[in-house]
Design an enzyme around this catalytic site. Sequence first.
Site, short mmCIF file in Angstrom:
data_model
loop_
_atom_site.label_atom_id
_atom_site.label_comp_id
_atom_site.label_asym_id
_atom_site.label_seq_id
_atom_site.Cartn_x
_atom_site.Cartn_y
_atom_site.Cartn_z
N THR A 1 -29.34 1.96 -0.34
CA THR A 1 -29.90 2.69 -1.48
C THR A 1 -31.02 3.64 -1.09
O THR A 1 -31.53 4.37 -1.93
CB THR A 1 -30.46 1.71 -2.53
OG1 THR A 1 -31.46 0.90 -1.91
CG2 THR A 1 -29.35 0.83 -3.09
N LYS A 2 -31.45 3.61 0.20
CA LYS A 2 -32.51 4.51 0.66
C LYS A 2 -32.17 4.99 2.07
O LYS A 2 -31.25 4.48 2.71
CB LYS A 2 -33.86 3.81 0.63
CG LYS A 2 -33.99 2.64 1.58
CD LYS A 2 -35.36 2.00 1.50
CE LYS A 2 -35.48 0.90 2.56
NZ LYS A 2 -36.80 0.31 2.59
N HIS B 1 -23.10 9.94 -6.27
CA HIS B 1 -23.40 10.02 -7.71
C HIS B 1 -23.41 8.63 -8.35
O HIS B 1 -22.86 7.70 -7.80
CB HIS B 1 -22.35 10.89 -8.41
CG HIS B 1 -20.98 10.30 -8.32
ND1 HIS B 1 -20.22 10.36 -7.18
CD2 HIS B 1 -20.26 9.59 -9.22
CE1 HIS B 1 -19.07 9.73 -7.38
NE2 HIS B 1 -19.07 9.24 -8.61
N ALA C 1 -22.04 -5.39 7.64
CA ALA C 1 -21.04 -5.62 6.59
C ALA C 1 -21.70 -6.10 5.30
O ALA C 1 -22.73 -6.77 5.32
CB ALA C 1 -20.02 -6.65 7.07
#
Length: 176
Positions: free
Chosen positions: A156-157, A102, A151
């Site tokens: 994000t995708k 979220h 690291a």
Amino acid sequence: MIYQKMITVLKLLFYGCKYPSRLSVKIPFYIGHRSYIKIGYKGKINIKGKINLKDHVRIISNGKLTFGNRCSINSFSRIVCHTEITLGERVVIAEFVSILDHDHNPQIINGKLDIDNFVSAPIKIGNYVWIGDKVTICKGVQLGDNIVVAANSVVTKSFPSNCIIGGIPAKIIKTI
């Protein structure tokens, strides 16, 4: 060693009593020093096999959180689930990792900032995945099997199986 096992058994009994219908555990697992599990009213955690939570790990579920067999979560990492997060078998999570399904959705309501709203999307992490130190995995991500996340990456995708990914935002570094 015996002391640690006794503490783990007591913690499991505590969590079993506190969340009788929302925590499903097949076999006992290790819970490190100052680690905790919190399950919200609508949350559920399903642990399908042996897992290992090192010291200072935070697991919070207000949605459906599933762990495959032989997962390991190292110190100071956190998993916060509002919708759904699924970890496959043999997922190894290094220190200071954040897995969040979220994002906050701040809004101005009646002239005041409201940060209580969330936008969420499920996360699915495949089998045999190694997540390096200080990685953040964001909402809506799906990772295939046999992946190494370098690291300090921000994922994000989604990514297919059999690769090494890294960077901000993460991209494929090498196919394996």
